[in-house]
Design a protein around this motif. Structure first.
Motif, PDB file in Angstrom:
ATOM      1  N   ARG A 145      -9.128 -41.853  19.675  1.00 25.22           N
ATOM      2  CA  ARG A 145      -8.990 -41.107  20.782  1.00 25.22           C
ATOM      3  C   ARG A 145      -8.943 -39.528  20.534  1.00 25.22           C
ATOM      4  N   ILE A 146      -8.658 -39.201  19.114  1.00 25.18           N
ATOM      5  CA  ILE A 146      -8.895 -37.799  18.810  1.00 25.18           C
ATOM      6  C   ILE A 146     -10.319 -37.269  19.122  1.00 25.18           C
TER       7      ILE A 146
ATOM      8  N   GLU B 202      -1.118 -32.158  22.542  1.00 32.55           N
ATOM      9  CA  GLU B 202       0.020 -32.394  23.361  1.00 32.55           C
ATOM     10  C   GLU B 202      -0.347 -33.859  24.387  1.00 32.55           C
ATOM     11  N   SER B 203      -1.563 -33.533  24.721  1.00 33.04           N
ATOM     12  CA  SER B 203      -1.907 -34.743  25.878  1.00 33.04           C
ATOM     13  C   SER B 203      -1.904 -36.088  25.226  1.00 33.04           C
ATOM     14  N   LEU B 204      -2.607 -35.947  24.040  1.00 29.08           N
ATOM     15  CA  LEU B 204      -2.523 -37.256  23.109  1.00 29.08           C
ATOM     16  C   LEU B 204      -1.208 -37.736  22.846  1.00 29.08           C
ATOM     17  N   LYS B 205      -0.362 -37.039  22.432  1.00 28.52           N
ATOM     18  CA  LYS B 205       1.109 -37.505  21.929  1.00 28.52           C
ATOM     19  C   LYS B 205       1.911 -37.827  23.370  1.00 28.52           C
TER      20      LYS B 205
ATOM     21  N   TYR C  92      -6.941 -24.545  23.294  1.00 31.17           N
ATOM     22  CA  TYR C  92      -7.582 -25.825  23.651  1.00 31.17           C
ATOM     23  C   TYR C  92      -6.975 -27.080  22.975  1.00 31.17           C
ATOM     24  N   LEU C  93      -6.968 -26.917  21.294  1.00 26.92           N
ATOM     25  CA  LEU C  93      -6.477 -27.827  20.672  1.00 26.92           C
ATOM     26  C   LEU C  93      -5.153 -28.063  20.826  1.00 26.92           C
ATOM     27  N   GLU C  94      -4.176 -27.328  20.904  1.00 23.85           N
ATOM     28  CA  GLU C  94      -2.941 -27.478  21.260  1.00 23.85           C
ATOM     29  C   GLU C  94      -2.450 -28.129  22.539  1.00 23.85           C
ATOM     30  N   ASN C  95      -3.432 -27.925  23.696  1.00 27.53           N
ATOM     31  CA  ASN C  95      -3.207 -28.513  24.955  1.00 27.53           C
ATOM     32  C   ASN C  95      -3.828 -30.124  24.830  1.00 27.53           C
ATOM     33  N   PHE C  96      -4.756 -30.314  23.892  1.00 29.07           N
ATOM     34  CA  PHE C  96      -5.474 -31.525  23.603  1.00 29.07           C
ATOM     35  C   PHE C  96      -4.659 -32.390  23.005  1.00 29.07           C
TER      36      PHE C  96
ATOM     37  N   PRO D 236      -1.317 -41.954  30.620  1.00 29.80           N
ATOM     38  CA  PRO D 236       0.281 -41.997  30.266  1.00 29.80           C
ATOM     39  C   PRO D 236       0.847 -43.057  30.138  1.00 29.80           C
ATOM     40  N   GLU D 237       0.372 -44.252  30.656  1.00 28.76           N
ATOM     41  CA  GLU D 237       0.863 -45.733  30.263  1.00 28.76           C
ATOM     42  C   GLU D 237       0.810 -46.176  29.145  1.00 28.76           C
TER      43      GLU D 237
END
Length: 489
Positions: free
Chosen positions: A233-234, A115-118, A109-113, A161-162
């Motif tokens: 955001r985190i 990566e989405s933030l990055k 979960y954290l890895e996907n989360f 994404p923008e």
């Protein structure tokens, strides 16, 4: 109670009873009102009649025991809370490796989360170029995206994404006008960027490791504003205005387009090498000509945080925060002395969303060390507006000090959104990996920033330590009240 009163009344002389009848009735009436009021507000806090009944039937209240401990140990309310939370944290750390949680699921979960933030905030195809080759028309589209994002309970959406384009535009778009910003106590510049977007610029005033005398003293920290935005955001508290780092050449970008008001505050200074620096002091409550802001002698630039202004259709309403401090060392606020204080807050604030917002914001402020949230702001005339995370400059001051008073809304109300709790616990005790601590995620998000390092290692470590203190506080609430009454949907 009624049977005892009846026995007393029977043995009282009839004449005496007539004399005191009115007084007795009055006293009983007042007692009943107080009892009903206390029950009512307990029910508001815990949102369930069963818990109110449990409190009635319990022979001793936890709050009363708390006051007894204060008398016996001669401690302040803050010191008592600190002692309890630290003891609970020790117990949690001892049991950490016995946790039966599914670590692999949590890590996925954290890895996907992360990566989405990055992917939202970092441009994968961008170079380190300081030029932004966008026409005014394209910039207007970028600014309009940010405006459309704003809702009652968000400034940026969960998927954005923008965001990387907006951050890049804040960092590099041309400044077409610079002006003073008279609001507040701190020096800020009001900038108009190409495409018509306005932004506030908070310049650097301190080095990263500078510590002021008090938790809310001194100037705002530009690096605190930048990190606080990404931390929001985190934490999934997407109520902070978009903030980016920016390096500005004062002589080339600020002074040529400055308003008369800003120009009037420029005081050129000669260096030892006979070089002229374009210094200024602006306009604000504490601004004066004896505290000039000067650019770097070598580059002529200022580093700072640039903050995107919110859409004009969203007017802000500024309200006094219930947990506002007195700012006087010898004078404590009511909430610093009264463990029942949350009941009084509920008299004028609803549990949903406002008290839960106070708790979320307290968690956010505790992590960044911001003890200066004396007012709070919401969108005016917008129903269910979030408590906005505006003005986070008084943050990341002393990494060795964890200011317990900031977390009092959680300590005293013992309620928290279930989604907030579930989200926090994923970061708090990452047994198999240190990649997903708060400090590690901040590094992943901001290590490529032009102003990195934005925090010292001590400040990064403080983030992780404070999060564990928050989780210990929540565990104390679970012990005091039933878990399902603490967690709110």
């Amino acid at each position: 109670m009624n049977s005892h009163c009846f026995l007393v009344i029977v043995i009282i002389n009839i004449k005496t009873m007539r004399r005191f009848k009115t007084r007795i009735v009055f006293v009983l009436f007042i007692c009943s009102i107080i009892t009903v009021s206390m029950l009512f507000y307990f029910m508001l806090i815990f949102d369930d009649k069963k818990l109110a009944n449990n409190i009635i039937n319990t022979s001793r209240s936890v709050i009363v025991v708390g006051f007894s401990e204060l008398r016996n140990e001669n401690l302040t309310l803050c010191e008592t809370y600190e002692k309890k939370v630290k003891l609970k944290l020790v117990q949690m750390l001892e049991n950490e490796h016995n946790d039966d949680g599914d670590d692999d699921v949590n890590e996925n979960y954290l890895e996907n989360f992360v990566e989405s933030l990055k992917s939202d905030s970092q441009r994968m195809d961008s170079s380190n170029s300081t030029a932004l080759n966008l026409e005014s028309k394209e910039l207007k589209k970028i600014w309009s995206i940010a405006k459309k994002w704003v809702r009652a309970r968000q400034i940026i959406p969960e998927k954005a994404p923008e965001l990387s384009s907006i951050i890049e535009a804040l960092q590099h778009s041309k400044i077409i006008k610079s002006d003073v910003s008279r609001k507040g106590t701190q020096l800020k510049l009001l900038l108009t960027l190409e495409g018509g977007q306005q932004a506030l610029f908070k310049p650097r005033r301190y080095s990263r490791d500078y510590i002021t005398d008090d938790i809310y003293a001194g100037a705002d920290r530009h690096n605190g504003e930048i990190v606080a935005f990404h931390l929001s955001r985190i934490l999934n508290q997407r109520y902070a205005p978009i903030v980016a780092s920016r390096i500005i050449n004062v002589a080339h970008e600020i002074k040529p387009v400055a308003s008369p008001s800003l120009l009037a505050t420029f005081v050129p200074q000669k260096t030892k090498l006979n070089k002229t620096l374009e210094c200024f002091y602006g306009e604000c409550y504490y601004c004066n000509e004896y505290e000039l802001l000067c650019p770097d002698e070598t580059t002529g630039t200022l580093e700072g945080a640039i903050i995107l202004m919110l859409p004009s259709q969203y007017q802000l309403q500024k309200l006094r925060h219930p947990w506002q401090r007195t700012y006087k060392k010898n004078l404590k606020a009511q909430w610093e002395m009264d463990s029942h204080y949350c009941l009084s807050v509920l008299k004028s604030n609803s549990l949903r969303p406002r008290v839960l917002d106070f708790v979320d914001t307290a968690i956010f402020d505790y992590l960044i060390g911001n003890a200066d949230r004396h007012h709070f702001e919401v969108f005016k005339d917008v129903s269910n507006s979030a408590l906005l995370l505006i003005d986070n400059g008084k943050s990341f001051g002393d990494p060795s000090h964890d200011e317990t008073t900031i977390i009092f809304p959680l300590l005293q109300c013992c309620v928290i959104r279930n989604q907030t709790y579930q989200h926090l616990r994923r970061f708090a005790f990452t047994i198999n990996s240190s990649r997903f601590t708060l400090s590690a995620i901040i590094k992943q998000l901001l290590s490529n920033d032009q102003l990195w390092p934005l925090l010292t290692e001590h400040h990064l470590q403080a983030l992780d330590r404070r999060l564990r203190m928050i989780m210990a506080t929540i565990e104390l609430c679970f012990e005091t009240y039933q878990r399902n009454y603490v967690l709110k949907n």
